[in-house]
Design an enzyme around this catalytic site. Structure first.
Site, PDB file in Angstrom:
ATOM      1  CE  LYS A 151     117.118  36.868  -1.419  1.00  0.00           C
ATOM      2  NZ  LYS A 151     117.276  36.080  -2.619  1.00  0.00           N
ATOM      3  CG  HIS A 181     111.148  39.901  -4.695  1.00  0.00           C
ATOM      4  ND1 HIS A 181     112.147  39.011  -4.447  1.00  0.00           N
ATOM      5  CD2 HIS A 181     110.064  39.147  -5.015  1.00  0.00           C
ATOM      6  CE1 HIS A 181     111.690  37.776  -4.601  1.00  0.00           C
ATOM      7  NE2 HIS A 181     110.422  37.833  -4.950  1.00  0.00           N
ATOM      8  CG  ASP A 238     117.913  32.047  -2.741  1.00  0.00           C
ATOM      9  OD1 ASP A 238     118.234  33.125  -3.268  1.00  0.00           O
ATOM     10  OD2 ASP A 238     117.002  31.313  -3.188  1.00  0.00           O
ATOM     11  CG  HIS A 243     112.587  36.449   0.447  1.00  0.00           C
ATOM     12  ND1 HIS A 243     112.925  37.695   0.009  1.00  0.00           N
ATOM     13  CD2 HIS A 243     112.926  35.607  -0.572  1.00  0.00           C
ATOM     14  CE1 HIS A 243     113.426  37.626  -1.214  1.00  0.00           C
ATOM     15  NE2 HIS A 243     113.444  36.368  -1.583  1.00  0.00           N
ATOM     16  CE  LYS A 326     115.258  27.874  -5.054  1.00  0.00           C
ATOM     17  NZ  LYS A 326     114.337  28.942  -5.456  1.00  0.00           N
ATOM     18  CE  LYS A 331     105.570  30.791  -5.134  1.00  0.00           C
ATOM     19  NZ  LYS A 331     106.894  31.332  -4.928  1.00  0.00           N
TER      20      LYS A 331
HETATM   21  C1  BG6 Z   1     114.383  34.945  -4.820  1.00  0.00           C
HETATM   22  C2  BG6 Z   1     115.235  33.722  -4.685  1.00  0.00           C
HETATM   23  O1  BG6 Z   1     114.818  35.951  -3.944  1.00  0.00           O
HETATM   24  O2  BG6 Z   1     113.025  34.611  -4.509  1.00  0.00           O
HETATM   25  C3  BG6 Z   1     114.710  32.591  -5.545  1.00  0.00           C
HETATM   26  O3  BG6 Z   1     116.571  34.034  -5.077  1.00  0.00           O
HETATM   27  C4  BG6 Z   1     113.251  32.329  -5.259  1.00  0.00           C
HETATM   28  O4  BG6 Z   1     115.469  31.395  -5.316  1.00  0.00           O
HETATM   29  C5  BG6 Z   1     112.460  33.618  -5.354  1.00  0.00           C
HETATM   30  O5  BG6 Z   1     112.755  31.370  -6.190  1.00  0.00           O
HETATM   31  C6  BG6 Z   1     111.027  33.407  -4.923  1.00  0.00           C
HETATM   32  O6  BG6 Z   1     110.308  34.581  -5.172  1.00  0.00           O
HETATM   33  P1  BG6 Z   1     108.752  34.555  -5.478  1.00  0.00           P
HETATM   34  O7  BG6 Z   1     108.388  35.999  -5.606  1.00  0.00           O
HETATM   35  O8  BG6 Z   1     108.567  33.776  -6.745  1.00  0.00           O
HETATM   36  O9  BG6 Z   1     108.117  33.884  -4.311  1.00  0.00           O
END
Ligand code: BG6
Length: 465
Positions: A151, A181, A238, A243, A326, A331
Site C-alpha cells: 500500500k 497490513h 494514507d 485501512h 496523526k 494511539k
Molecule cells: C501505514 C501508514 O499504512 O499505517 C502510516 O502509511 C501509519 O502512516 C501506519 O502510521 C499505522 O499502522 P499501525 O500498524 O502502526 O497501526
C-alpha cells in the site's frame, strides 16, 4: 503446506524492509514455515547485504543466533535501478545462481516495497525479461511466481485503475497480493469470525438494533520523517481510503458464503459499492508545514473524519463515523458498535445504550458495555464485560506482516485486496475529497480540530476514542 521460497524484495533499503519484511521472514524461518529459502534484495543505493540486514536487527525481538545465521547465509543484495534494463538481466542471472546454490525449486515472491509510481514499469520489465510469467495457478503447482504490492496502491481512482490494467497484462489476478497490513492484524481477522459465529451478535447486526458505528484510528506519532510521501497523500489517502474502509467493509458486509477464500473479498466488494459519503472534516496539526519534505503552504490533511452510509436494506439510515489523525492525544485503533436504546421502564433511565467495542490496538480485545443496577438502589450504571486477548493468548501473537507473508507463501488471497475493492475505495476517497471543506488547524497531542463537532450537527456523536 511448507515449501521452499525465493523472496525478491524490490526496494530493499527502505523503511518497510527493515521494520516489517525482514523481521517477518525471520520469524517465519524460525517457525519453519518454509523448508528452505533465500532473500534477494534490490534497490538503488550501492550498499551491502550486511548493511541491509543490520538495519533490520533493532526490529526483531530476541534474535535466535542460529536462525539469524541462516538468514545471513541465504541473503543477497543487488544495486538496482528500476529504469535500467540491464539491471533486470543481472537480476535474472542472480535469481538463477542463488537458486542453484541453495537448491531452490523456483517459487518466487516478488515484494514491491516501493512507491506505486514504480509498480507498472517494474512489472513490465520483469515480464519483458522473462523473470515472471503469467500462470493460472493450480493448488499443487510445482513452482510459481507471486507478486505482492504494498500500500498505497495508486494515489487516486485513475492511477489505481492504470496500475491494475498494466499489472493484469502480466499476471493473473490469482498471482497478485495487494497488501493492506491491517487485514493481517489479529483483531481485524476476528471481526468476521465474531460476527458470524455468535448468535448473540449476528441477528442484531442491522439497522433495527444498531444506532451507529464509530471507527477510530488515532495515532500519537507524527509523520516520522516521511514528509515527502505523506505530503502527497495525507490522512485520507494514507489511512481512511485503505485501512478504515476495509474495517468498515468487514463490519458492514453481508453474510459471506463461507469465511475464507474469495467469499469475504466478494462480500466486502458488494458493501463498498453501496457506500455513500455525507460529510467530511479535515485538519492539519500545528507545525506540520515545518516538517522536512513538506511544502511551505501545504494543504495536506493530517486528520480526517467522515460520515458515511451504507445504502442497502441492512444498514439504511445507520451512520458510520470514521476518524483518523496523526499527532493526536492517544494511539488507538477501535470499532464501536452502538446499539439502540431500549424503552425506559424505570424512573432513572440508562444514560446510554449498549456498545460492542472491538479494540484492535492497544489492549486488544472485545468489550461489551451493559447497563446494570447499582447495589442498594435502582440507579443504572454501565459496566463492561471484557475479553482481553493478551490475557488469554499471551503477548506473542503473530504480527500482521508475519500473517500476511505466510498467506502469500500458502497461496491464500482471502486477506488481500481484490482489484475491485481497491478501485471502489479510491472512488469513495474521491467523494470524501469533494466534501472535505476547509482545513482546520489543531494542536499536537490534542483530540483533533474543534470543528469535528460539525461532522453531524444534528447528533451528539460522543466519540468513544
Ligand atoms: C501505514 C501508514 O499504512 O499505517 C502510516 O502509511 C501509519 O502512516 C501506519 O502510521 C499505522 O499502522 P499501525 O500498524 O502502526 O497501526
Amino acid at each position: 503446506m511448507a515449501t521452499d521460497i525465493t523472496f525478491i524484495i524490490l526496494g530493499a533499503t527502505g523503511d518497510l524492509t527493515k521494520r516489517k519484511i525482514i523481521p517477518a521472514i525471520y520469524r517465519l524461518a524460525q517457525e519453519k514455515a518454509f523448508t528452505n529459502f533465500a532473500i534477494i534484495g534490490v534497490a538503488l543505493p550501492d550498499v551491502s547485504i550486511e548493511t541491509v540486514l543490520k538495519s533490520a536487527v533493532p526490529f526483531i525481538k530476541k534474535i535466535d543466533r542460529r536462525v539469524w545465521k541462516k538468514i545471513e547465509n541465504s541473503s543477497y543484495y543487488l544495486p538496482f535501478d528500476f529504469y535500467n534494463k540491464n539491471d533486470y538481466s543481472k537480476l535474472k542471472a542472480t535469481i538463477k545462481d542463488v537458486e542453484k546454490r541453495h537448491k531452490l525449486s523456483g517459487n518466487h515472491v516478488f515484494y514491491f516495497a516501493t512507491m506505486p509510481d514504480h509498480f507498472t514499469t517494474i512489472t513490465q520489465q520483469l515480464a519483458l525479461h522473462g523473470i515472471v510469467t503469467k500462470q493460472q495457478l493450480k493448488p499443487n503447482e510445482e513452482s510459481w511466481p507471486r507478486v505482492v504490492y504494498e500500500k498505497p496502491f495508486g494515489s487516486d481512482l485513475q492511477s489505481a485503475r492504470d496500475i491494475n490494467r498494466s499489472i493484469l497484462k502480466v499476471f493473473n489476478e490469482n498471482q497478485v497480493y495487494r497488501i493492506d497490513h491491517y487485514l493481517g492484524k489479529e483483531l481485524i481477522g476476528n471481526i468476521a469470525l465474531v460476527r458470524f459465529t455468535n448468535a448473540v451478535f449476528e441477528p442484531l447486526w442491522n439497522k433495527k438494533f444498531i444506532d451507529s458505528v464509530q471507527i477510530v484510528l488515532s495515532e500519537k506519532i507524527g509523520i516520522e520523517g516521511r514528509g515527502e510521501y505523506y505530503d502527497k497523500y495525507g490522512a485520507m489517502k494514507d489511512m481512511l481510503q485503505s485501512h478504515m474502509l476495509q474495517m468498515l467493509a468487514l463490519v458492514g458486509m453481508e453474510v459471506p458464503r463461507a469465511l475464507g477464500g474469495k467469499n469475504i473479498r466478494d462480500a466486502k466488494t458488494r458493501v463498498l459499492k453501496k457506500v455513500k459519503v455525507e460529510s467530511a472534516i479535515v485538519g492539519q496539526y500545528e507545525g506540520y508545514r515545518e516538517e522536512n519534505g513538506v511544502a511551505a503552504h501545504s494543504k495536506t490533511d493530517t486528520f480526517v473524519a467522515a460520515k458515511l452510509y451504507i445504502d442497502n436494506a441492512r444498514w439504511k439510515g445507520v451512520p458510520f463515523y470514521l476518524k483518523t489523525g496523526k499527532n493526536l492525544d492517544k494511539k488507538e485503533i477501535s470499532i464501536h458498535i452502538k446499539f439502540k436504546m431500549v424503552k425506559c421502564l424505570l424512573s432513572t433511565c440508562p444514560s446510554d445504550s449498549n456498545y460492542l467495542t472491538i479494540r484492535v490496538q492497544p489492549n486488544e480485545g472485545f468489550f461489551v458495555e451493559l447497563n446494570t443496577k447499582v447495589p442498594g438502589s435502582y440507579e443504572v450504571m454501565p459496566v463492561s464485560m471484557d475479553f482481553c486477548h493478551k490475557c488469554l493468548f499471551g503477548p506473542n501473537t503473530p504480527e500482521a506482516y508475519e500473517n500476511l507473508l505466510l498467506d502469500v507463501t500458502r497461496g491464500d488471497q482471502s486477506v488481500f485486496l481484490h482489484k475491485d475493492e481497491i478501485e471502489l475505495s479510491w472512488k469513495i476517497a474521491g467523494e470524501i475529497e469533494k466534501k472535505r471543506g476547509p482545513l482546520h488547524v489543531y494542536k499536537k497531542q490534542s483530540s483533533g480540530p474543534a470543528e469535528l463537532k460539525n461532522l453531524d450537527p444534528k447528533r451528539d456523536i460522543r466519540w468513544r476514542a
